[in-house]
Every structure is written in C-alpha cells, then in structure tokens.
Design a protein around this motif. Structure first.
Motif, PDB file in Angstrom:
ATOM      1  N   GLY A  68       0.964  26.556  33.259  1.00  0.00           N
ATOM      2  CA  GLY A  68       2.089  26.603  34.188  1.00  0.00           C
ATOM      3  C   GLY A  68       2.422  28.003  34.646  1.00  0.00           C
ATOM      4  O   GLY A  68       3.421  28.212  35.342  1.00  0.00           O
ATOM      5  N   GLU A  69       1.578  28.978  34.272  1.00  0.00           N
ATOM      6  CA  GLU A  69       1.769  30.363  34.678  1.00  0.00           C
ATOM      7  C   GLU A  69       0.413  30.994  34.987  1.00  0.00           C
ATOM      8  O   GLU A  69      -0.618  30.563  34.465  1.00  0.00           O
ATOM      9  CB  GLU A  69       2.441  31.189  33.575  1.00  0.00           C
ATOM     10  N   VAL A  70       0.443  32.013  35.847  1.00  0.00           N
ATOM     11  CA  VAL A  70      -0.731  32.838  36.097  1.00  0.00           C
ATOM     12  C   VAL A  70      -0.319  34.299  36.012  1.00  0.00           C
ATOM     13  O   VAL A  70       0.876  34.629  36.039  1.00  0.00           O
ATOM     14  CB  VAL A  70      -1.359  32.559  37.485  1.00  0.00           C
ATOM     15  N   SER A  71      -1.307  35.174  35.907  1.00  0.00           N
ATOM     16  CA  SER A  71      -1.053  36.614  35.906  1.00  0.00           C
ATOM     17  C   SER A  71      -1.149  37.135  37.331  1.00  0.00           C
ATOM     18  O   SER A  71      -2.155  36.919  38.020  1.00  0.00           O
ATOM     19  CB  SER A  71      -2.066  37.342  35.023  1.00  0.00           C
ATOM     20  N   LEU A  72      -0.075  37.780  37.783  1.00  0.00           N
ATOM     21  CA  LEU A  72      -0.035  38.347  39.127  1.00  0.00           C
ATOM     22  C   LEU A  72      -0.079  39.861  39.010  1.00  0.00           C
ATOM     23  O   LEU A  72       0.757  40.464  38.331  1.00  0.00           O
ATOM     24  CB  LEU A  72       1.239  37.925  39.858  1.00  0.00           C
ATOM     25  N   GLU A  73      -1.074  40.457  39.668  1.00  0.00           N
ATOM     26  CA  GLU A  73      -1.226  41.914  39.645  1.00  0.00           C
ATOM     27  C   GLU A  73      -0.722  42.472  40.961  1.00  0.00           C
ATOM     28  O   GLU A  73      -1.164  42.052  42.028  1.00  0.00           O
ATOM     29  CB  GLU A  73      -2.693  42.290  39.427  1.00  0.00           C
ATOM     30  N   PHE A  74       0.214  43.406  40.897  1.00  0.00           N
ATOM     31  CA  PHE A  74       0.813  43.962  42.097  1.00  0.00           C
ATOM     32  C   PHE A  74      -0.045  45.089  42.645  1.00  0.00           C
ATOM     33  O   PHE A  74      -0.566  45.921  41.894  1.00  0.00           O
ATOM     34  CB  PHE A  74       2.212  44.499  41.801  1.00  0.00           C
ATOM     35  N   GLY A  75      -0.184  45.119  43.973  1.00  0.00           N
ATOM     36  CA  GLY A  75      -0.864  46.214  44.626  1.00  0.00           C
ATOM     37  C   GLY A  75       0.110  47.339  44.926  1.00  0.00           C
ATOM     38  O   GLY A  75       1.235  47.376  44.430  1.00  0.00           O
ATOM     39  N   ALA A  76      -0.344  48.241  45.771  1.00  0.00           N
ATOM     40  CA  ALA A  76       0.474  49.410  46.094  1.00  0.00           C
ATOM     41  C   ALA A  76       1.580  49.096  47.076  1.00  0.00           C
ATOM     42  O   ALA A  76       2.487  49.895  47.270  1.00  0.00           O
ATOM     43  CB  ALA A  76      -0.418  50.520  46.656  1.00  0.00           C
ATOM     44  N   ASP A  77       1.521  47.920  47.735  1.00  0.00           N
ATOM     45  CA  ASP A  77       2.542  47.606  48.725  1.00  0.00           C
ATOM     46  C   ASP A  77       2.830  46.113  48.723  1.00  0.00           C
ATOM     47  O   ASP A  77       2.334  45.369  47.885  1.00  0.00           O
ATOM     48  CB  ASP A  77       2.124  48.095  50.126  1.00  0.00           C
ATOM     49  N   SER A  78       3.632  45.684  49.688  1.00  0.00           N
ATOM     50  CA  SER A  78       4.093  44.304  49.738  1.00  0.00           C
ATOM     51  C   SER A  78       2.981  43.320  50.062  1.00  0.00           C
ATOM     52  O   SER A  78       3.152  42.116  49.888  1.00  0.00           O
ATOM     53  CB  SER A  78       5.205  44.163  50.787  1.00  0.00           C
ATOM     54  N   THR A  79       1.837  43.801  50.527  1.00  0.00           N
ATOM     55  CA  THR A  79       0.746  42.905  50.917  1.00  0.00           C
ATOM     56  C   THR A  79      -0.338  42.826  49.864  1.00  0.00           C
ATOM     57  O   THR A  79      -1.330  42.133  50.072  1.00  0.00           O
ATOM     58  CB  THR A  79       0.107  43.383  52.241  1.00  0.00           C
ATOM     59  N   GLY A  80      -0.166  43.504  48.704  1.00  0.00           N
ATOM     60  CA  GLY A  80      -1.300  43.696  47.816  1.00  0.00           C
ATOM     61  C   GLY A  80      -1.309  42.938  46.518  1.00  0.00           C
ATOM     62  O   GLY A  80      -2.153  43.202  45.670  1.00  0.00           O
TER      63      GLY A  80
ATOM     64  N   ALA B 143      -7.533  36.886  36.472  1.00  0.00           N
ATOM     65  CA  ALA B 143      -7.985  35.883  35.510  1.00  0.00           C
ATOM     66  C   ALA B 143      -7.185  35.893  34.217  1.00  0.00           C
ATOM     67  O   ALA B 143      -6.937  34.858  33.613  1.00  0.00           O
ATOM     68  CB  ALA B 143      -9.468  36.084  35.225  1.00  0.00           C
ATOM     69  N   GLY B 144      -6.772  37.048  33.749  1.00  0.00           N
ATOM     70  CA  GLY B 144      -6.070  37.109  32.478  1.00  0.00           C
ATOM     71  C   GLY B 144      -5.022  38.197  32.498  1.00  0.00           C
ATOM     72  O   GLY B 144      -4.906  38.955  33.464  1.00  0.00           O
ATOM     73  N   PRO B 145      -4.239  38.308  31.435  1.00  0.00           N
ATOM     74  CA  PRO B 145      -3.192  39.336  31.390  1.00  0.00           C
ATOM     75  C   PRO B 145      -3.770  40.740  31.390  1.00  0.00           C
ATOM     76  O   PRO B 145      -4.766  41.010  30.728  1.00  0.00           O
ATOM     77  CB  PRO B 145      -2.452  39.026  30.079  1.00  0.00           C
ATOM     78  N   THR B 146      -3.178  41.612  32.178  1.00  0.00           N
ATOM     79  CA  THR B 146      -3.553  43.023  32.211  1.00  0.00           C
ATOM     80  C   THR B 146      -2.276  43.844  32.123  1.00  0.00           C
ATOM     81  O   THR B 146      -1.172  43.325  32.260  1.00  0.00           O
ATOM     82  CB  THR B 146      -4.313  43.392  33.502  1.00  0.00           C
ATOM     83  N   ARG B 147      -2.448  45.131  31.920  1.00  0.00           N
ATOM     84  CA  ARG B 147      -1.285  46.006  31.805  1.00  0.00           C
ATOM     85  C   ARG B 147      -0.465  46.012  33.080  1.00  0.00           C
ATOM     86  O   ARG B 147       0.767  46.143  33.046  1.00  0.00           O
ATOM     87  CB  ARG B 147      -1.742  47.418  31.455  1.00  0.00           C
ATOM     88  N   ALA B 148      -1.131  45.830  34.231  1.00  0.00           N
ATOM     89  CA  ALA B 148      -0.428  45.900  35.518  1.00  0.00           C
ATOM     90  C   ALA B 148       0.056  44.533  35.996  1.00  0.00           C
ATOM     91  O   ALA B 148       0.667  44.441  37.058  1.00  0.00           O
ATOM     92  CB  ALA B 148      -1.345  46.512  36.575  1.00  0.00           C
ATOM     93  N   ALA B 149      -0.212  43.472  35.230  1.00  0.00           N
ATOM     94  CA  ALA B 149       0.088  42.122  35.706  1.00  0.00           C
ATOM     95  C   ALA B 149       1.417  41.604  35.156  1.00  0.00           C
ATOM     96  O   ALA B 149       1.874  42.019  34.094  1.00  0.00           O
ATOM     97  CB  ALA B 149      -1.037  41.168  35.321  1.00  0.00           C
ATOM     98  N   THR B 150       2.008  40.679  35.912  1.00  0.00           N
ATOM     99  CA  THR B 150       3.226  39.988  35.512  1.00  0.00           C
ATOM    100  C   THR B 150       2.948  38.494  35.490  1.00  0.00           C
ATOM    101  O   THR B 150       2.268  37.969  36.373  1.00  0.00           O
ATOM    102  CB  THR B 150       4.365  40.287  36.508  1.00  0.00           C
ATOM    103  N   ARG B 151       3.470  37.793  34.503  1.00  0.00           N
ATOM    104  CA  ARG B 151       3.303  36.348  34.441  1.00  0.00           C
ATOM    105  C   ARG B 151       4.245  35.681  35.446  1.00  0.00           C
ATOM    106  O   ARG B 151       5.438  35.988  35.500  1.00  0.00           O
ATOM    107  CB  ARG B 151       3.597  35.827  33.036  1.00  0.00           C
TER     108      ARG B 151
END
Length: 280
Positions: free
Chosen positions: A165-177, A182-190
C-alpha cells in the motif's frame, strides 16, 4: 489590482509573451534550442519571479510558484508558455466541457487550472499528486483559478504492483522530478498508493475525462484496471516508454491497448495522446 483585473492583465501578457514560442516552432532545431535555452535561463526565471511576486502568468492564467521546489527555469517556462504546452494545447482542443475531470500527476496544478477554464461550472475536478511537498501549492493554485468549483486534491501515487500500500518516492531537484523507485533509499519518502478504481469509487464518479502524466504508471491502468475505464469517456495522457510486470511497452504499444479496447485517437501532440471512448 482586483482579481478580475489581475486575470485580465495575465491574459494579455500570456498572449504577448507566447510569441517566442510561436516563433520558435518555425525555427530550425538548433536555433530553437538556443532560443529556448536563452529565454528559459534561470537568471531570466529569477527576474520573472521577482517581477510578478511569484505569480507567473501562464497563457493567461496566474500560477503561484512560491515554493522552493519550483525552479527558476520552470518559472521562465511558465512565463513563455512552454511549460506542459502539449498538454494544455490538447486540453483546449479536445477536452469535453460536459465531463468531470480526473487528473493524475497534477504537480502544481497548471494543466488542471487551464482545464477548469474549459469545463462547465458544475463539473468536478479530482487532482492526484504523489509528491506531498506540492500539495499546498497545487491546492492554492486551484483555489485561485477555479473559484466556486468542486475540487478534490488527493495525495498518493498511482501504482498496481506494490503489496504494502506504499511505494518509495524519490524527489528530484524541482517540482517535475519526483519518481517511484524500487526500494527505500536515503533520498526517498514512503507514499501511499491508490488506483484509478479506488479514486472512481471514493469520489463517486460517473462519466469523466482522464488527464495523466505519471511517468509510465499509466500502463498499470490500461493493463490491470480496465474496469476503472468504464466511465472514462476521454483520455489525454503523456504516454511513456515503460516496463510493467517485467514487460516493456512503447507509447505506441500503450496507445494500441486503448484502441483495442475501443478508444479512438483524437490527436497526438508530441508525447501527448488524446483518445475518445466508443460511442454508447
């Protein structure tokens, strides 16, 4: 300046400053690239943001960019009418004003704000955005540009493969990125997941139009959730080359899946395809 006066000024500026884009389309590719690079330079965007107090006129609609996730380059693209230009053109050409609207991947709300100007006043808009950082700005832009309209903002990622019911979302440098990884990383948010079927059910939708720019997750809708398309009378989507359940799909493959389900192609603008459901 009053709200009406501000919108009128933005409309005039939108027509005037869309000129470089119209000129650019007639130029050879190298000259077009050089023009785009110059007028969308971060220094230009920074000056535009300051001049308009971060409410950038985009094709006649003022868009708030008062958030650190919006880059100066994006501010310049908004000002010159280059931001999500194919999506906006497709909305203006094809969106049926009689339908409610579901937009997946709403970002800061630019396309949904333009769509609101086309829809009949009693039509609803449901916006879905995975990046929680963008929800306040998305909501603010919809309040400013779709006053009096029924609008729902849902924070979540469209996904058909997660089992938790969750995925890892990695943010880019801006609103489009932002992107699903695939899995949890230091830069990712669930981030919690949802599906189009769940949205249709929870929002009590009947017939609706779908706008989607979700970086390949549209494959899950077309392949795993065909029932959600029962009430979907139009689709305007940026189709991406993607993999779904270990199989690769091109944009043409995804378009072919919809055509096989009875949809007809209304038009294509770059990577943005527009479809209409078969007549009842």
């Amino acid at each position: 300046m009053t709200g009406a006066g501000s919108r009128g000024a933005a409309a005039v500026l939108g027509r005037v400053f869309a000129l470089p884009q119209r000129v650019g389309r007639a130029l050879p590719r190298p000259l077009k690239a050089a023009l785009t690079s110059g007028i969308c330079h971060p220094a230009v965007g920074r000056a535009i943001g300051a001049a308009f107090a971060q409410r950038i006129p985009c094709r006649g609609i003022p868009i708030s960019t008062a958030d650190a996730s919006v880059t100066d380059r994006t501010r310049a693209q908004l000002f010159w009418g280059m931001y999500e230009s194919a999506e906006i053109r497709s909305v203006r050409r094809h969106l049926d004003p009689r339908l409610d609207l579901v937009e997946l991947g709403s970002s800061i709300g630019v396309v949904s704000c333009h769509a609101s100007r086309r829809l009949q006043p009693d039509r609803r808009i449901v916006c879905v955005e995975a990046n929680p950082r963008l929800i306040p700005l998305l909501s603010a832009n919809l309040r400013a540009n779709a006053p009096g309209r029924s609008v729902s903002v849902v924070q979540g990622a469209i996904d058909y493969t997660a089992t938790t019911g969750e995925v890892s979302l990695e943010f880019g440098a801006d609103s489009t990125g932002s992107r699903v990884v695939a899995g949890p990383t230091r830069a990712a948010t669930r981030v919690r997941t949802t599906t189009l079927s769940e949205l249709v059910r929870d929002q009590h939708l009947g017939e609706f139009a779908l706008i989607a720019d979700i970086e390949g997750a549209e494959a899950g809708i077309f392949l795993d959730d065909p029932g959600a398309l029962t009430g979907c009378k139009q689709i305007i989507a940026e189709l991406h080359a993607t993999q779904h359940r270990g199989i690769s799909y091109s944009p043409e493959d995804l378009a072919g899946i919809l055509v096989a389900r009875g949809y007809r192609i209304l038009g294509r603008d770059g990577g943005v395809w527009s479809f209409a459901a078969p007549a009842a």
